[in-house]
Design a protein around this motif. Structure first.
Motif, PDB file in Angstrom:
ATOM      1  N   PHE A   1     -10.152   6.673  23.080  1.00 44.02           N
ATOM      2  CA  PHE A   1      -8.877   6.324  22.451  1.00 44.02           C
ATOM      3  C   PHE A   1      -8.966   4.970  21.761  1.00 44.02           C
ATOM      4  CE2 PHE A   1      -4.760   4.173  22.669  1.00 44.02           C
ATOM      5  CZ  PHE A   1      -4.020   5.022  21.871  1.00 44.02           C
ATOM      6  N   THR A   2      -9.559   4.017  22.420  1.00 40.45           N
ATOM      7  CA  THR A   2      -9.680   2.674  21.853  1.00 40.45           C
ATOM      8  C   THR A   2     -10.513   2.692  20.574  1.00 40.45           C
ATOM      9  OG1 THR A   2      -9.566   1.778  24.086  1.00 40.45           O
ATOM     10  CG2 THR A   2     -10.362   0.295  22.369  1.00 40.45           C
ATOM     11  N   ILE A   3     -11.614   3.403  20.574  1.00 36.76           N
ATOM     12  CA  ILE A   3     -12.459   3.495  19.382  1.00 36.76           C
ATOM     13  C   ILE A   3     -11.704   4.181  18.248  1.00 36.76           C
ATOM     14  CG2 ILE A   3     -14.544   4.575  18.435  1.00 36.76           C
ATOM     15  CD1 ILE A   3     -15.850   4.112  21.193  1.00 36.76           C
ATOM     16  N   GLY A   4     -11.003   5.252  18.534  1.00 35.44           N
ATOM     17  CA  GLY A   4     -10.235   5.965  17.516  1.00 35.44           C
ATOM     18  C   GLY A   4      -9.130   5.109  16.932  1.00 35.44           C
ATOM     19  N   LEU A   5      -8.464   4.335  17.784  1.00 30.45           N
ATOM     20  CA  LEU A   5      -7.404   3.447  17.316  1.00 30.45           C
ATOM     21  C   LEU A   5      -7.956   2.375  16.370  1.00 30.45           C
ATOM     22  CD1 LEU A   5      -4.404   2.633  17.530  1.00 30.45           C
ATOM     23  CD2 LEU A   5      -5.056   1.165  19.435  1.00 30.45           C
ATOM     24  N   ALA A   6      -9.070   1.785  16.733  1.00 32.54           N
ATOM     25  CA  ALA A   6      -9.672   0.737  15.898  1.00 32.54           C
ATOM     26  C   ALA A   6     -10.104   1.298  14.543  1.00 32.54           C
ATOM     27  CB  ALA A   6     -10.868   0.109  16.616  1.00 32.54           C
ATOM     28  N   ILE A   7     -10.741   2.450  14.543  1.00 31.56           N
ATOM     29  CA  ILE A   7     -11.180   3.065  13.286  1.00 31.56           C
ATOM     30  C   ILE A   7      -9.974   3.417  12.426  1.00 31.56           C
ATOM     31  CG2 ILE A   7     -12.299   5.103  12.293  1.00 31.56           C
ATOM     32  CD1 ILE A   7     -14.226   5.043  14.677  1.00 31.56           C
ATOM     33  N   GLY A   8      -8.925   3.964  13.022  1.00 33.87           N
ATOM     34  CA  GLY A   8      -7.717   4.334  12.282  1.00 33.87           C
ATOM     35  C   GLY A   8      -7.044   3.137  11.653  1.00 33.87           C
TER      36      GLY A   8
ATOM     37  N   GLY B   1      -7.251   1.377   3.048  1.00 30.55           N
ATOM     38  CA  GLY B   1      -6.610   2.320   2.123  1.00 30.55           C
ATOM     39  C   GLY B   1      -5.341   1.748   1.535  1.00 30.55           C
ATOM     40  N   GLY B   2      -4.554   1.061   2.343  1.00 25.97           N
ATOM     41  CA  GLY B   2      -3.322   0.450   1.854  1.00 25.97           C
ATOM     42  C   GLY B   2      -3.588  -0.634   0.835  1.00 25.97           C
TER      43      GLY B   2
ATOM     44  N   PRO C   1       0.196  -0.070  -5.481  1.00 24.67           N
ATOM     45  CA  PRO C   1       0.381  -0.196  -6.927  1.00 24.67           C
ATOM     46  C   PRO C   1       0.871  -1.582  -7.345  1.00 24.67           C
ATOM     47  CG  PRO C   1       2.188   1.012  -5.987  1.00 24.67           C
ATOM     48  CD  PRO C   1       1.210   0.759  -4.872  1.00 24.67           C
ATOM     49  N   LYS C   2       1.421  -2.347  -6.426  1.00 24.10           N
ATOM     50  CA  LYS C   2       1.968  -3.667  -6.766  1.00 24.10           C
ATOM     51  C   LYS C   2       1.379  -4.710  -5.833  1.00 24.10           C
ATOM     52  CE  LYS C   2       6.424  -1.858  -8.207  1.00 24.10           C
ATOM     53  NZ  LYS C   2       7.857  -1.921  -8.002  1.00 24.10           N
ATOM     54  N   SER C   3       1.553  -5.944  -6.242  1.00 27.09           N
ATOM     55  CA  SER C   3       1.115  -7.034  -5.364  1.00 27.09           C
ATOM     56  C   SER C   3       2.143  -7.200  -4.242  1.00 27.09           C
ATOM     57  CB  SER C   3       0.977  -8.330  -6.166  1.00 27.09           C
ATOM     58  OG  SER C   3       2.259  -8.731  -6.618  1.00 27.09           O
ATOM     59  N   GLY C   4       1.786  -7.968  -3.238  1.00 30.63           N
ATOM     60  CA  GLY C   4       2.667  -8.172  -2.093  1.00 30.63           C
ATOM     61  C   GLY C   4       3.990  -8.805  -2.475  1.00 30.63           C
ATOM     62  N   ASP C   5       3.960  -9.798  -3.378  1.00 31.06           N
ATOM     63  CA  ASP C   5       5.201 -10.466  -3.802  1.00 31.06           C
ATOM     64  C   ASP C   5       6.132  -9.508  -4.534  1.00 31.06           C
ATOM     65  OD1 ASP C   5       4.432 -12.887  -2.725  1.00 31.06           O
ATOM     66  OD2 ASP C   5       3.460 -13.566  -4.600  1.00 31.06           O
ATOM     67  N   ALA C   6       5.561  -8.683  -5.421  1.00 30.18           N
ATOM     68  CA  ALA C   6       6.380  -7.733  -6.174  1.00 30.18           C
ATOM     69  C   ALA C   6       6.998  -6.695  -5.235  1.00 30.18           C
ATOM     70  CB  ALA C   6       5.546  -7.044  -7.247  1.00 30.18           C
ATOM     71  N   LEU C   7       6.236  -6.247  -4.239  1.00 34.83           N
ATOM     72  CA  LEU C   7       6.742  -5.259  -3.283  1.00 34.83           C
ATOM     73  C   LEU C   7       7.876  -5.847  -2.447  1.00 34.83           C
ATOM     74  CD1 LEU C   7       6.374  -2.408  -2.173  1.00 34.83           C
ATOM     75  CD2 LEU C   7       4.708  -3.323  -0.562  1.00 34.83           C
TER      76      LEU C   7
END
Length: 160
Positions: A28-35, A42-43, A48-54
């Protein structure tokens, strides 16, 4: 021929249970870290926008929503119509409850009347049985179920 060693068997079961518990937690710990890693990467790549614009878009949407909500509370037509509809539904429910209450009271009184009549009928039947037994019982007879018919025979001659 092979012999059974209970201590050896139990020792094997305990080790297996420990292995299962440690493997489950580790997996579970390994799966959580990989996820988490895949989600974060991915995020970052797919945003599509920078952090400030979001953050600015989120705050603008929140401000528009609160302004719309506050303007309706200040006396908008939507609030009045909702109040009117709520009052109308409340009145409808009250009238339905009153109707059901009246029906229940009527049904209860009907059942009570039926029970009273049934009890009265049973009392009358018992009274009639006692009266018949008193009429039929002859004081001279030993068995109250026997009747002296000679008494009735004389009455028939007198009536003719």
């Amino acid at each position: 021929m092979e012999t059974y060693n209970r201590d050896r068997h139990l020792h094997g079961v305990e080790e297996y249970e420990q292995q299962v518990h440690s493997t489950t937690g580790r997996d579970f710990t390994i799966g959580l870290a990989i996820g988490l890693a895949v989600g974060t990467i991915g995020g970052l790549f797919l945003a599509p926008k920078s952090g400030d614009a979001l953050r600015d878009d989120i705050s603008d949407t929140t401000n528009r929503f609160t302004q719309t909500f506050n303007s309706k509370d200040d006396g908008g037509a939507d609030t009045e119509s909702l109040k009117a509809k709520a009052e109308q539904k409340t009145e409808e429910l009250r009238s339905k409850v009153e109707d059901k209450k009246d029906q229940a009271v009527a049904k209860k009184s009907e059942l009570e009347e039926k029970q009273r009549i049934k009890n009265m009928d049973e009392e009358e039947i018992q009274a009639q049985k006692r009266a018949i037994q008193d009429d039929v019982a002859d004081e001279g007879a030993q068995d109250p179920r026997t009747v002296d018919m000679s008494k009735y025979a004389e009455e028939d001659k007198d009536n003719k």
